[in-house]
Design an enzyme around this catalytic site. Structure first.
Site, PDB file in Angstrom:
ATOM      1  N   ASP A  61       0.871  -1.180   0.000  1.00 18.01           N
ATOM      2  CA  ASP A  61       0.000   0.000   0.000  1.00 18.01           C
ATOM      3  C   ASP A  61       0.910   1.233   0.000  1.00 18.01           C
ATOM      4  O   ASP A  61       2.127   1.119  -0.213  1.00 18.01           O
ATOM      5  CB  ASP A  61      -0.998  -0.047   1.169  1.00 18.01           C
ATOM      6  CG  ASP A  61      -0.351   0.122   2.531  1.00 18.01           C
ATOM      7  OD1 ASP A  61       0.905   0.249   2.606  1.00 18.01           O
ATOM      8  OD2 ASP A  61      -1.075   0.133   3.541  1.00 18.01           O
ATOM      9  N   HIS A  62       0.356   2.401   0.259  1.00 16.22           N
ATOM     10  CA  HIS A  62       1.157   3.634   0.214  1.00 16.22           C
ATOM     11  C   HIS A  62       2.278   3.631   1.258  1.00 16.22           C
ATOM     12  O   HIS A  62       3.324   4.221   1.041  1.00 16.22           O
ATOM     13  CB  HIS A  62       0.251   4.856   0.393  1.00 16.22           C
ATOM     14  CG  HIS A  62      -0.590   4.797   1.630  1.00 16.22           C
ATOM     15  ND1 HIS A  62      -1.658   3.920   1.751  1.00 16.22           N
ATOM     16  CD2 HIS A  62      -0.510   5.465   2.815  1.00 16.22           C
ATOM     17  CE1 HIS A  62      -2.208   4.078   2.943  1.00 16.22           C
ATOM     18  NE2 HIS A  62      -1.529   5.004   3.602  1.00 16.22           N
ATOM     19  N   ARG A 104       1.145 -30.950   9.524  1.00 10.43           N
ATOM     20  CA  ARG A 104       0.423 -29.753  10.006  1.00 10.43           C
ATOM     21  C   ARG A 104      -0.024 -28.870   8.839  1.00 10.43           C
ATOM     22  O   ARG A 104      -1.132 -28.307   8.880  1.00 10.43           O
ATOM     23  CB  ARG A 104       1.334 -28.980  10.980  1.00 10.43           C
ATOM     24  CG  ARG A 104       1.596 -29.814  12.220  1.00 10.43           C
ATOM     25  CD  ARG A 104       2.746 -29.347  13.057  1.00 10.43           C
ATOM     26  NE  ARG A 104       3.013 -30.326  14.116  1.00 10.43           N
ATOM     27  CZ  ARG A 104       4.115 -30.373  14.845  1.00 10.43           C
ATOM     28  NH1 ARG A 104       5.076 -29.491  14.645  1.00 10.43           N
ATOM     29  NH2 ARG A 104       4.270 -31.285  15.778  1.00 10.43           N
ATOM     30  N   HIS A 162       8.777 -23.964   9.474  1.00  5.09           N
ATOM     31  CA  HIS A 162       7.654 -24.663  10.105  1.00  5.09           C
ATOM     32  C   HIS A 162       6.336 -24.449   9.368  1.00  5.09           C
ATOM     33  O   HIS A 162       5.518 -25.359   9.296  1.00  5.09           O
ATOM     34  CB  HIS A 162       7.486 -24.205  11.561  1.00  5.09           C
ATOM     35  CG  HIS A 162       8.570 -24.716  12.463  1.00  5.09           C
ATOM     36  ND1 HIS A 162       8.468 -24.714  13.833  1.00  5.09           N
ATOM     37  CD2 HIS A 162       9.792 -25.263  12.184  1.00  5.09           C
ATOM     38  CE1 HIS A 162       9.576 -25.231  14.362  1.00  5.09           C
ATOM     39  NE2 HIS A 162      10.396 -25.554  13.378  1.00  5.09           N
ATOM     40  N   ASN A 163       6.101 -23.239   8.875  1.00  8.50           N
ATOM     41  CA  ASN A 163       4.781 -22.913   8.305  1.00  8.50           C
ATOM     42  C   ASN A 163       4.764 -22.943   6.780  1.00  8.50           C
ATOM     43  O   ASN A 163       3.699 -22.767   6.182  1.00  8.50           O
ATOM     44  CB  ASN A 163       4.323 -21.529   8.788  1.00  8.50           C
ATOM     45  CG  ASN A 163       4.447 -21.360  10.284  1.00  8.50           C
ATOM     46  OD1 ASN A 163       5.188 -20.500  10.763  1.00  8.50           O
ATOM     47  ND2 ASN A 163       3.769 -22.195  11.051  1.00  8.50           N
ATOM     48  N   HIS A 181       6.164 -31.156  10.219  1.00  7.89           N
ATOM     49  CA  HIS A 181       5.493 -29.925   9.783  1.00  7.89           C
ATOM     50  C   HIS A 181       4.622 -30.156   8.543  1.00  7.89           C
ATOM     51  O   HIS A 181       3.661 -29.427   8.325  1.00  7.89           O
ATOM     52  CB  HIS A 181       6.524 -28.824   9.545  1.00  7.89           C
ATOM     53  CG  HIS A 181       7.385 -28.597  10.740  1.00  7.89           C
ATOM     54  ND1 HIS A 181       6.895 -28.097  11.917  1.00  7.89           N
ATOM     55  CD2 HIS A 181       8.698 -28.896  10.965  1.00  7.89           C
ATOM     56  CE1 HIS A 181       7.869 -28.053  12.812  1.00  7.89           C
ATOM     57  NE2 HIS A 181       8.966 -28.539  12.270  1.00  7.89           N
ATOM     58  N   ARG A 187       6.373   0.360   8.770  1.00 11.32           N
ATOM     59  CA  ARG A 187       6.526   1.236   9.944  1.00 11.32           C
ATOM     60  C   ARG A 187       7.189   0.512  11.107  1.00 11.32           C
ATOM     61  O   ARG A 187       7.406   1.113  12.161  1.00 11.32           O
ATOM     62  CB  ARG A 187       5.157   1.757  10.398  1.00 11.32           C
ATOM     63  CG  ARG A 187       4.551   2.768   9.442  1.00 11.32           C
ATOM     64  CD  ARG A 187       3.174   3.190   9.916  1.00 11.32           C
ATOM     65  NE  ARG A 187       2.606   4.200   9.039  1.00 11.32           N
ATOM     66  CZ  ARG A 187       1.310   4.302   8.781  1.00 11.32           C
ATOM     67  NH1 ARG A 187       0.436   3.463   9.342  1.00 11.32           N
ATOM     68  NH2 ARG A 187       0.858   5.239   7.979  1.00 11.32           N
ATOM     69  N   CYS A 192       2.801  -3.392   4.143  1.00 14.12           N
ATOM     70  CA  CYS A 192       1.926  -2.272   4.519  1.00 14.12           C
ATOM     71  C   CYS A 192       2.541  -1.653   5.771  1.00 14.12           C
ATOM     72  O   CYS A 192       3.741  -1.783   5.987  1.00 14.12           O
ATOM     73  CB  CYS A 192       0.482  -2.739   4.720  1.00 14.12           C
ATOM     74  SG  CYS A 192       0.234  -3.947   6.039  1.00 14.12           S
ATOM     75  N   GLY A 193       1.779  -1.000   6.597  1.00 15.17           N
ATOM     76  CA  GLY A 193       2.357  -0.350   7.774  1.00 15.17           C
ATOM     77  C   GLY A 193       2.974  -1.349   8.739  1.00 15.17           C
ATOM     78  O   GLY A 193       4.088  -1.171   9.226  1.00 15.17           O
ATOM     79  N   THR A 194       2.235  -2.404   9.020  1.00 14.49           N
ATOM     80  CA  THR A 194       2.699  -3.427   9.972  1.00 14.49           C
ATOM     81  C   THR A 194       2.917  -4.788   9.323  1.00 14.49           C
ATOM     82  O   THR A 194       3.500  -5.672   9.958  1.00 14.49           O
ATOM     83  CB  THR A 194       1.619  -3.631  11.053  1.00 14.49           C
ATOM     84  OG1 THR A 194       0.386  -3.967  10.379  1.00 14.49           O
ATOM     85  CG2 THR A 194       1.424  -2.387  11.902  1.00 14.49           C
ATOM     86  N   GLY A 195       2.387  -4.988   8.145  1.00 12.36           N
ATOM     87  CA  GLY A 195       2.362  -6.312   7.509  1.00 12.36           C
ATOM     88  C   GLY A 195       1.121  -7.100   7.914  1.00 12.36           C
ATOM     89  O   GLY A 195       0.766  -8.088   7.274  1.00 12.36           O
ATOM     90  N   GLY A 246      -2.232  -6.267   8.049  1.00 14.36           N
ATOM     91  CA  GLY A 246      -3.387  -6.179   7.154  1.00 14.36           C
ATOM     92  C   GLY A 246      -3.171  -7.024   5.908  1.00 14.36           C
ATOM     93  O   GLY A 246      -4.072  -7.736   5.448  1.00 14.36           O
TER      94      GLY A 246
HETATM   95  C1  RB5 Z   1      -2.358   2.356   6.743  1.00 13.51           C
HETATM   96  O1  RB5 Z   1      -2.380   3.471   7.593  1.00 13.51           O
HETATM   97  C2  RB5 Z   1      -2.204   1.087   7.578  1.00 13.51           C
HETATM   98  O2  RB5 Z   1      -3.395   0.805   8.237  1.00 13.51           O
HETATM   99  C3  RB5 Z   1      -1.783  -0.079   6.696  1.00 13.51           C
HETATM  100  O3  RB5 Z   1      -0.612   0.234   6.036  1.00 13.51           O
HETATM  101  C4  RB5 Z   1      -1.502  -1.394   7.387  1.00 13.51           C
HETATM  102  O4  RB5 Z   1      -0.632  -1.227   8.444  1.00 13.51           O
HETATM  103  C5  RB5 Z   1      -2.635  -2.225   7.770  1.00 13.51           C
HETATM  104  O5  RB5 Z   1      -2.488  -3.320   8.327  1.00 13.51           O
END
Ligand code: RB5
Length: 164
Positions: free
Chosen positions: A16-17, A146, A108-109, A143, A119, A75-78, A80
């Site tokens: 994403d952005h 599983r 394992h997975n 594994h 981020r 994405c921001g955290t991975g 989503g």
């Molecule tokens: C966007 O602000 C943020 O929600 C997205 O990048 C992501 O972290 C979602 O999981």
């Protein structure tokens, strides 16, 4: 048996952005090493905010149909990206944050989509962990059973074990 030669050759990328910059860096690094890269967006010139489910879906559908062997989603955290990608058949998306979670997601997975946080990691780490992930082989043995259970859950062939 942990790290071997690279496990995949044809990879999809999506972001994403927030993940856009890391996607470009990772893509350049992999292309320079001879990987075939398919970019599922968002496009590098994009300046507006986009919705991660749109791009996670494009990538996950491609992994699911074996258009690409594996994918990298940022994405921001991975998180989503992983949540969305795991809705697709045959996709095992894992959000990783360090060497250990990175190795385990492959050993394992048998993860076939790597999810990274734009981020939560710096750009150098995102490239470093991508290479580690691509070089880490599935460990097989116990594994495999599983992973087969995950496949059965996906096909509604495995009921939860109760009263344990
Ligand atoms: C966007 O602000 C943020 O929600 C997205 O990048 C992501 O972290 C979602 O999981």
């Amino acid at each position: 048996m942990t790290e071997t030669a690279y496990c995949f050759k044809k990879l999809g990328l999506a972001a994403d952005h927030v993940g856009l910059e890391f996607k470009a860096l990772i893509g350049k690094s992999l292309q320079a090493m001879g990987f075939t890269i398919v970019d599922y967006g968002v496009a590098e010139k994009s300046e507006s905010r986009v919705d991660y489910p749109d791009y996670a879906s494009l990538l996950a559908a491609a992994v699911s149909t074996q258009e690409v062997e594996a994918g990298i989603a940022i994405c921001g955290t991975g998180l989503g990206m992983a949540i969305v990608a795991n809705k697709y058949p045959r996709v095992r998306a894992a959000c990783i944050w360090d060497e250990y979670s990175c190795r385990m997601s492959r050993q394992h997975n048998n993860a076939n989509v790597l999810c990274l946080g734009g981020r939560t990691l710096n750009s150098f780490r995102s490239v470093e962990l991508t290479h580690l992930w691509l070089k880490t082989a599935f460990a097989g043995e116990q594994h495999t059973v599983r992973i087969e259970k995950i496949d059965k859950i996906e096909k509604n062939l495995l009921n939860p074990i109760r009263n344990r």
